[in-house]
Scaffold this active site. Structure first.
Site, PDB file in Angstrom:
ATOM      1  N   ASN A  93      29.622 -18.327 -50.773  1.00 42.07           N
ATOM      2  CA  ASN A  93      28.882 -17.381 -49.929  1.00 42.07           C
ATOM      3  C   ASN A  93      29.882 -16.700 -48.999  1.00 42.07           C
ATOM      4  OD1 ASN A  93      27.249 -16.051 -48.113  1.00 42.07           O
ATOM      5  ND2 ASN A  93      26.383 -17.907 -47.192  1.00 42.07           N
ATOM      6  N   TRP A  94      30.144 -15.433 -49.270  1.00 44.04           N
ATOM      7  CA  TRP A  94      31.188 -14.736 -48.521  1.00 44.04           C
ATOM      8  C   TRP A  94      30.692 -14.221 -47.169  1.00 44.04           C
ATOM      9  CZ3 TRP A  94      33.784 -11.187 -52.791  1.00 44.04           C
ATOM     10  CH2 TRP A  94      34.248 -12.013 -53.830  1.00 44.04           C
ATOM     11  N   LYS A  95      29.397 -14.338 -46.929  1.00 38.49           N
ATOM     12  CA  LYS A  95      28.816 -13.876 -45.651  1.00 38.49           C
ATOM     13  C   LYS A  95      29.262 -12.434 -45.377  1.00 38.49           C
ATOM     14  CE  LYS A  95      28.502 -18.669 -44.303  1.00 38.49           C
ATOM     15  NZ  LYS A  95      28.526 -19.693 -43.269  1.00 38.49           N
ATOM     16  N   HIS A 117      19.003 -19.039 -45.719  1.00 39.33           N
ATOM     17  CA  HIS A 117      20.239 -19.577 -45.129  1.00 39.33           C
ATOM     18  C   HIS A 117      20.019 -19.816 -43.633  1.00 39.33           C
ATOM     19  CE1 HIS A 117      24.353 -19.894 -43.738  1.00 39.33           C
ATOM     20  NE2 HIS A 117      24.677 -20.189 -44.988  1.00 39.33           N
ATOM     21  N   GLU A 133      21.779 -19.258 -41.144  1.00 38.85           N
ATOM     22  CA  GLU A 133      22.137 -18.123 -40.275  1.00 38.85           C
ATOM     23  C   GLU A 133      20.998 -17.107 -40.244  1.00 38.85           C
ATOM     24  OE1 GLU A 133      25.916 -17.355 -42.131  1.00 38.85           O
ATOM     25  OE2 GLU A 133      26.681 -19.217 -41.264  1.00 38.85           O
ATOM     26  N   GLU A 140      22.280 -27.720 -46.288  1.00 43.16           N
ATOM     27  CA  GLU A 140      23.389 -27.320 -45.412  1.00 43.16           C
ATOM     28  C   GLU A 140      23.057 -27.742 -43.980  1.00 43.16           C
ATOM     29  OE1 GLU A 140      25.885 -23.898 -47.118  1.00 43.16           O
ATOM     30  OE2 GLU A 140      24.197 -22.992 -46.120  1.00 43.16           O
ATOM     31  N   GLY A 163      30.692 -24.040 -40.776  1.00 44.73           N
ATOM     32  CA  GLY A 163      31.730 -23.310 -40.046  1.00 44.73           C
ATOM     33  C   GLY A 163      32.335 -24.101 -38.900  1.00 44.73           C
ATOM     34  N   SER A 213      31.312 -26.818 -44.352  1.00 46.90           N
ATOM     35  CA  SER A 213      32.729 -27.188 -44.239  1.00 46.90           C
ATOM     36  C   SER A 213      33.261 -27.913 -45.480  1.00 46.90           C
ATOM     37  CB  SER A 213      32.968 -28.019 -42.971  1.00 46.90           C
ATOM     38  OG  SER A 213      32.681 -27.241 -41.818  1.00 46.90           O
ATOM     39  N   GLY A 232      31.342 -21.704 -47.762  1.00 49.70           N
ATOM     40  CA  GLY A 232      31.495 -20.508 -46.927  1.00 49.70           C
ATOM     41  C   GLY A 232      32.964 -20.157 -46.783  1.00 49.70           C
ATOM     42  N   GLY A 233      33.546 -20.535 -45.639  1.00 48.94           N
ATOM     43  CA  GLY A 233      34.919 -20.155 -45.305  1.00 48.94           C
ATOM     44  C   GLY A 233      35.931 -20.363 -46.426  1.00 48.94           C
TER      45      GLY A 233
HETATM   46  P1  13P Z   1      31.272 -23.139 -44.317  1.00 51.06           P
HETATM   47  O1  13P Z   1      31.757 -23.635 -45.650  1.00 51.06           O
HETATM   48  O2  13P Z   1      32.156 -22.058 -43.744  1.00 51.06           O
HETATM   49  O3  13P Z   1      30.994 -24.251 -43.369  1.00 51.06           O
HETATM   50  O4  13P Z   1      29.860 -22.396 -44.585  1.00 51.06           O
HETATM   51  C1  13P Z   1      28.879 -23.046 -45.287  1.00 51.06           C
HETATM   52  C2  13P Z   1      27.789 -22.078 -45.578  1.00 51.06           C
HETATM   53  O5  13P Z   1      27.060 -21.682 -44.700  1.00 51.06           O
HETATM   54  C3  13P Z   1      27.631 -21.613 -46.969  1.00 51.06           C
HETATM   55  O6  13P Z   1      26.427 -20.943 -47.125  1.00 51.06           O
END
Ligand code: 13P
Length: 261
Positions: free
Chosen positions: A12-14, A98, A100, A170, A176, A216, A237-238
């Site tokens: 997920n590149w956000k 998600h 967020e 998650e 993050g 993470s 994510g990251g």
């Molecule tokens: P991180 O891997 O950056 O913690 O993000 C997880 C995430 O929200 C994937 O959707």
């Protein structure tokens, strides 16, 4: 006991990547995926880079996903994007709910349910995200929160439709933050999720369900996490923004997959 499945690795590149960056990143993932056939890959770029990503994955095993969708198929909804648009852009998957979106954009279990229905109407496979906050975990409410999110989001979903969805656990406190759930914590929660699904859809359907862990995930923790029975893959994510770390996560999961059949 849930059978082991091929690691399902989604990035997920956000709100990251220009079109040029997306093309380069997907290109590297496509090249690496050929040597990692035991994993399923999904890339989830921002909407503006979907066209580049779709061109770059053509003919490869890498699949494409959108980060969200609206529950109507078309109409006067400025700023929204629909299931048919994502399908037309080459997506097979779409993230729904998600944390967020829940925290920053007012997503509720009710709107999650509507988005799941919209995704399925457009033959997209929803990746439905659930997870508790740190305060909820520390006050002993994790099971309640996850149970409520599942009951609300999957309300009225029949078994055939359920088989099209992917779930992603998650924990909000791990997203993050660099603070990953321990393999034991993640496994305990994912096993709880599978039991809830078993109550609703029966043993066979629930054991076939793909339940991802996200929060993470890094090359250094992917192996230990994937050794757990109820972790079928990762929503990254990251670490998905760099081809090398995303690919290494897949390689670590494959290593664990081969060891723990
Ligand atoms: P991180 O891997 O950056 O913690 O993000 C997880 C995430 O929200 C994937 O959707």
């Amino acid at each position: 006991m849930a059978p082991r499945k091929k690691p399902f690795i989604a990035g997920n590149w956000k709100m990251h990547t220009t079109r040029a960056e997306a093309r380069a990143l997907v290109g590297e993932i496509v090249r690496a995926s050929r040597a990692l056939a035991e994993a399923e890959f999904v890339v989830i770029p921002p909407y503006t880079a979907l066209a580049e990503a779709a061109e770059t994955i053509a003919g490869s095993p890498v699949a494409l996903g959108g980060q969200n969708l609206f529950w109507e198929d078309k109409g006067a909804y400025t700023g929204e994007i629909s299931g048919p648009m994502l399908a037309d852009a080459g997506c097979d998957f779409v993230l729904v709910g998600h944390s967020e979106r829940r925290q920053d954009f007012g997503e509720t279990d009710e709107t999650v349910k509507k988005r799941i229905a919209a995704a399925l109407r457009s033959r997209l496979r929803p990746i439905v995200c659930i997870g508790e906050t740190l305060a909820e975990r520390e006050s002993g409410r994790t099971w309640d929160i996850l149970g409520t999110q599942m009951a609300g989001g999957l309300d009225g979903l029949d078994e055939a439709s359920f088989r099209r969805i992917v779930l992603a656990y998650e924990p909000v406190w791990a997203i993050g933050t660099g603070r990953t759930a321990t393999p034991a914590q993640a496994e305990e929660t994912q096993a709880f999720i599978r039991r809830q699904l078993e109550d609703k859809y029966g043993k066979e359907a629930s054991s076939c369900a793909i339940i991802l862990y996200g929060g993470s995930v890094k090359p250094a923790n992917a192996y230990a996490l994937f050794r757990e029975r109820n972790i079928d893959g990762f929503l990254v994510g990251g670490a998905s923004l760099e081809a090398a770390s995303f690919i290494e996560i897949a390689a670590e999961a494959i290593k664990a997959f081969k060891e723990v059949k």
